[in-house]
Design an enzyme around this catalytic site. Structure first.
Site, short mmCIF file in Angstrom:
data_model
loop_
_atom_site.label_atom_id
_atom_site.label_comp_id
_atom_site.label_asym_id
_atom_site.label_seq_id
_atom_site.Cartn_x
_atom_site.Cartn_y
_atom_site.Cartn_z
N LEU A 12 0.82 -1.21 0.00
CA LEU A 12 0.00 0.00 0.00
C LEU A 12 0.85 1.26 0.00
O LEU A 12 0.45 2.29 -0.54
CB LEU A 12 -0.93 0.01 1.22
CG LEU A 12 -1.97 -1.11 1.28
CD1 LEU A 12 -2.73 -1.04 2.59
CD2 LEU A 12 -2.93 -0.99 0.10
N GLY A 13 2.01 1.21 0.63
CA GLY A 13 2.86 2.40 0.70
C GLY A 13 4.15 2.10 1.42
O GLY A 13 4.26 1.13 2.16
N GLY A 15 7.63 4.17 3.41
CA GLY A 15 8.20 5.41 3.93
C GLY A 15 9.50 5.15 4.65
O GLY A 15 10.04 4.03 4.61
N GLY A 16 9.98 6.19 5.32
CA GLY A 16 11.27 6.06 6.00
C GLY A 16 11.26 5.06 7.13
O GLY A 16 12.29 4.46 7.44
N MET A 17 10.09 4.87 7.76
CA MET A 17 9.99 3.95 8.90
C MET A 17 9.77 2.50 8.48
O MET A 17 10.04 1.58 9.25
CB MET A 17 8.84 4.38 9.81
CG MET A 17 9.08 5.66 10.55
SD MET A 17 10.03 5.40 12.05
CE MET A 17 8.78 4.67 13.12
N VAL A 20 3.65 -0.36 4.52
CA VAL A 20 2.29 -0.75 4.87
C VAL A 20 1.77 -1.66 3.77
O VAL A 20 1.85 -1.32 2.58
CB VAL A 20 1.36 0.47 5.04
CG1 VAL A 20 -0.04 0.01 5.43
CG2 VAL A 20 1.91 1.43 6.08
N LYS A 35 1.26 -2.66 9.06
CA LYS A 35 2.41 -1.76 9.04
C LYS A 35 3.60 -2.47 9.66
O LYS A 35 3.52 -3.01 10.77
CB LYS A 35 2.10 -0.47 9.81
CG LYS A 35 3.18 0.59 9.67
CD LYS A 35 2.68 1.96 10.13
CE LYS A 35 3.70 3.05 9.82
NZ LYS A 35 3.18 4.40 10.14
N ASP A 147 1.01 15.28 11.63
CA ASP A 147 1.16 14.96 10.20
C ASP A 147 -0.21 14.85 9.55
O ASP A 147 -0.51 13.87 8.86
CB ASP A 147 1.96 13.67 10.01
CG ASP A 147 2.52 13.54 8.59
OD1 ASP A 147 2.56 14.57 7.87
OD2 ASP A 147 2.91 12.43 8.20
#
Length: 457
Positions: A12-13, A15-17, A20, A35, A147
């Site tokens: 789904l996506g 990021g830096g962490m 997901v 996640k 955010d």
């Protein structure tokens, strides 16, 4: 691919962490968002492995501690101590999964400064109200989100009203009075949406910082543009039916000095209630006194709508369907509809017969096809040639405007059933749908739920 007990259905996506995933729960098969903590190397170097792990589980804990219709629920947490098939499982947690989000609804891209789709006053106010209600619940517990942006606002399509808004992504949140382990100079929040004081000093963010982000989002929902760097441009430049009271609202919501903004969610909600009341009175007055001398817009000459389903990937979708950069038809050939009194609507120009009411509930694509099969089995309105419409046929339902002017017309169809499945496929696991209220085309995987409205002829 599996992560712990969960079968992974797609990314789904990222990021830096970490990432997901769309995943299926064991036994029930319920679709969830999973996640996983798998930070990029630069994040580990900047923040440190232990601090990232602490932030990750703090996000899960913060979300799990809140029970509210406008906050996505955490369903399960894995701390990374388990092994499956001899392999350690990365730390993870699962949340409610929603197909839609505000970023997609607006047509926002990662080039945030580009124009997006205006959503209309009532839709924009409803979504903003849901965002503020969710944030107020967080703020009551002393949690600052930090955010707030369209892609962190999920939309539960099978729920109506403000309840459809679900806030997600608490990875940058903080408790009031808490110091978070970010390196000096690290930006917290998203450009264009973060409040000025948060960009200068992330630790100074408070309730008013989150509400500033709501103000930016609402401005963009109404206009399709971001406010200027020195505060909101006059909103009447973009929306001729919004008066000075809206400019006053945004001057307060987007003030650079937090002390002059709305102090909390209830105060901002009260101001929105006043704006909405003014808007409804204005709409009623306009609709009560139509311009009888105004000539109707002539129907544009557009290509005949294609009736045969096709398969089109994302790369060629705009070209195949004749859409602009915001995935709206380049030619609005909206039809002339007449209720036939038997549960069908005739489109006079092309002779298509539409199911007036559509499915009672939002359905997966497979169930949408089953709905059509049931119509044919029961010979609904005396016909057995019902089918799911193509994107081209559904586009004839678009008016080309969300407001004003069009809102005075009595709709031929239920406006609450705006998101409609098409017969056109994007891939083996995805199909195209339309939003007939906002007038755009997009895709989703087949497990998502939209309404079905069959066509014949």
């Amino acid at each position: 691919m599996r992560i712990g007990r969960y079968e992974i259905r797609g990314l789904l996506g990222r990021g830096g962490m970490g990432a997901v995933y769309k995943a299926a729960m064991p036994v029930t098969g319920r679709i969830v968002a999973l996640k996983v903590l798998k930070p990029a190397e630069i994040m580990e170097d900047l923040v440190g492995e232990d601090a990232l792990r602490e932030m990750f589980f703090k996000e899960a804990s913060a979300m799990a501690s809140i029970s509210h219709p406008n906050v996505a629920a955490v369903l399960d947490v894995g701390d990374g101590a388990d092994c499956v098939d001899g392999r350690s499982v990365l730390p993870h947690f699962t949340m409610e999964y929603f197909c839609g989000n505000l970023g997609v609804l607006m047509g926002e891209t990662y080039e945030v400064e580009r124009e997006s789709r205006p959503l209309g006053v009532e839709t924009s106010l409803s979504i903003a109200r849901g965002m503020i209600n969710g944030l107020d619940r967080l703020h009551y517990e002393g949690i600052i989100h930090r955010d707030v942006k369209p892609f962190n606002v999920m939309l539960a399509e099978d729920q109506g009203g403000p309840g459809k808004v679900k806030l997600i992504d608490f990875g940058l949140s903080k408790l009031r009075g808490e110091r978070t382990p970010h390196p000096k100079g690290m930006v917290v929040g998203s450009p264009y949406y973060a409040a000025p004081e948060q960009e200068a000093d992330p630790e100074s963010a408070d309730e008013r910082s989150d509400l500033y982000s709501v103000g930016v989002t609402l401005y963009r929902m109404l206009t399709g543009c971001l406010p200027s760097g020195k505060g909101a441009s006059s909103i009447s430049e973009f929306h001729v039916d919004l008066d000075q009271s809206w400019d006053d609202f945004f001057a307060k919501a987007l003030a650079r000095d937090p002390a002059t903004r709305f102090p909390d969610g209830p105060a901002m909600l009260a101001a929105l209630d006043e704006l909405e009341a003014r808007w409804l009175r204005q709409r009623e007055a306009v609709c009560a006194a139509p311009d009888l001398l105004a000539e109707p817009e002539p129907l544009k000459t557009c290509p005949p709508p294609r009736s045969k389903p096709l398969k089109a990937g994302l790369k060629h979708g705009r070209e195949v369907f004749g859409l602009d950069e915001l995935w709206r038809p380049e030619c609005y050939a909206h039809g002339e509809f007449a209720d036939q009194g038997d549960g069908t609507v005739l489109e006079r120009t092309r002779g298509l017969i539409w199911e007036r009411y559509g499915s009672r509930y939002p359905l997966s694509w497979e169930r949408a096809n089953a709905h059509v099969a049931r119509l044919n089995k029961n010979a609904y309105a005396g016909r057995t040639d019902w089918r799911l419409p193509t994107v081209a046929e559904l586009a004839t339902l678009f008016t080309g405007r969300t407001e004003p002017g069009e809102f005075c017309l009595e709709p031929a169809f239920d406006p609450q059933k705006a998101r409609l499945w098409s017969a056109d496929r994007k891939a083996f696991t995805a199909a195209w749908y339309v939003d007939a209220e906002l007038g755009f085309v997009w895709w989703q995987d087949l497990t998502c739920r939209f309404f079905a409205r069959a066509v014949a002829g």
